[in-house]
Design an enzyme around this catalytic site. Structure first.
Site, PDB file in Angstrom:
ATOM      1  N   ASP A  70      39.478 -42.498  12.063  1.00 30.33           N
ATOM      2  CA  ASP A  70      40.865 -42.154  12.404  1.00 30.33           C
ATOM      3  C   ASP A  70      41.801 -43.362  12.446  1.00 30.33           C
ATOM      4  O   ASP A  70      42.604 -43.511  13.376  1.00 30.33           O
ATOM      5  CB  ASP A  70      40.908 -41.418  13.735  1.00 30.33           C
ATOM      6  CG  ASP A  70      40.169 -40.086  13.696  1.00 30.33           C
ATOM      7  OD1 ASP A  70      39.565 -39.763  12.656  1.00 30.33           O
ATOM      8  OD2 ASP A  70      40.169 -39.386  14.720  1.00 30.33           O
TER       9      ASP A  70
ATOM     10  N   LYS B  22      39.209 -33.674   9.729  1.00 31.13           N
ATOM     11  CA  LYS B  22      38.673 -32.849  10.817  1.00 31.13           C
ATOM     12  C   LYS B  22      39.805 -32.297  11.677  1.00 31.13           C
ATOM     13  O   LYS B  22      40.924 -32.801  11.653  1.00 31.13           O
ATOM     14  CB  LYS B  22      37.721 -33.673  11.691  1.00 31.13           C
ATOM     15  CG  LYS B  22      38.355 -34.918  12.313  1.00 31.13           C
ATOM     16  CD  LYS B  22      37.304 -35.745  13.048  1.00 31.13           C
ATOM     17  CE  LYS B  22      37.876 -37.048  13.588  1.00 31.13           C
ATOM     18  NZ  LYS B  22      38.887 -36.870  14.631  1.00 31.13           N
TER      19      LYS B  22
ATOM     20  N   CYS C  88      37.307 -40.469  19.722  1.00 30.54           N
ATOM     21  CA  CYS C  88      36.701 -40.164  18.431  1.00 30.54           C
ATOM     22  C   CYS C  88      35.668 -41.194  17.987  1.00 30.54           C
ATOM     23  O   CYS C  88      34.681 -40.836  17.334  1.00 30.54           O
ATOM     24  CB  CYS C  88      37.786 -39.987  17.375  1.00 30.54           C
ATOM     25  SG  CYS C  88      38.817 -38.522  17.701  1.00 30.54           S
TER      26      CYS C  88
END
Length: 209
Positions: A27, A115, A157
């Site tokens: 990310d 995602k 994450c």
């Protein structure tokens, strides 16, 4: 020389590097950096350092994979009154510039998984490529045996991706200087959890020592 000894330091380094190691960029998106909807303090600097690390160390990895939050309608993951634990302000909205890869890492990964399209998704292992392959599928195709992880945010994450990786692979490393948490308190909690799971945490400068 008898033919079995390395000819130089570069050859010796190559022999010491484990084959089939993957680097996962979690990310690394503008939405999680200063100026973004859910900015992590130091996010832009982390992105810059990740970009430099990949460029210098690309040859040490069999594959580099990026993950992206790519929210379309993620349900109660978004909230007008977020608690910043389970609910969040809108971020990583699919198709927006903020959801694209950070300019510092654009073009540095061979594969990308997205995602969180229709529900909360913290682990990169919940993502899919454009053609529907999972992160695990991608890693298996490259015969990966060990994983290094960097990115944002350490407390969420990065941690969840590392935990899922550790359930699948014996050696998982997180580079502590190439990530940053939402808060120091949550970062410390994440580091404790990762340590307990057997995830190696070290600075990237020590990656090949």
């Amino acid at each position: 020389m008898d033919g079995t000894e390395p000819e130089d330091d570069d050859t010796l380094a190559a022999l010491l590097i484990k084959p089939h190691r993957a680097l996962i960029l979690v990310d690394v998106q503008p939405t999680f950096c200063e100026g973004g909807a859910l900015a992590v303090e130091g996010g832009n600097e982390v992105a810059r350092k990740i970009g430099e690390f990949v460029k210098v160390n690309r040859g040490n990895y069999g594959i580099v994979v990026s993950t992206q939050d790519w929210h379309i309608e993620p349900g109660d993951h978004f909230s007008d009154n977020p608690d910043f634990v389970d609910t969040w302000p809108p971020h990583g909205v699919a198709g927006t510039e903020e959801a694209e890869l950070h300019p510092a890492v654009t073009g540095l990964s061979e594969e990308s998984v997205k995602k969180g399209q229709y529900a909360a998704a913290y682990s990169g292992f919940e993502g899919k490529t454009e053609d529907g392959r999972s992160l695990l599928d991608v890693l298996k195709m490259s015969e990966v045996t060990s994983i290094d992880i960097v990115g944002l945010a350490e407390s969420h994450c990065v941690k969840d991706t590392a935990l899922d990786a550790r359930a699948l692979y014996e050696e998982v490393r997180v580079f502590s200087d190439l990530t940053a948490p939402v808060s120091e308190e949550l970062g410390q909690k994440a580091r404790t959890i990762m340590e307990g799971a057997g995830i190696i945490q070290l600075e990237s400068r020590n990656a090949w020592l």
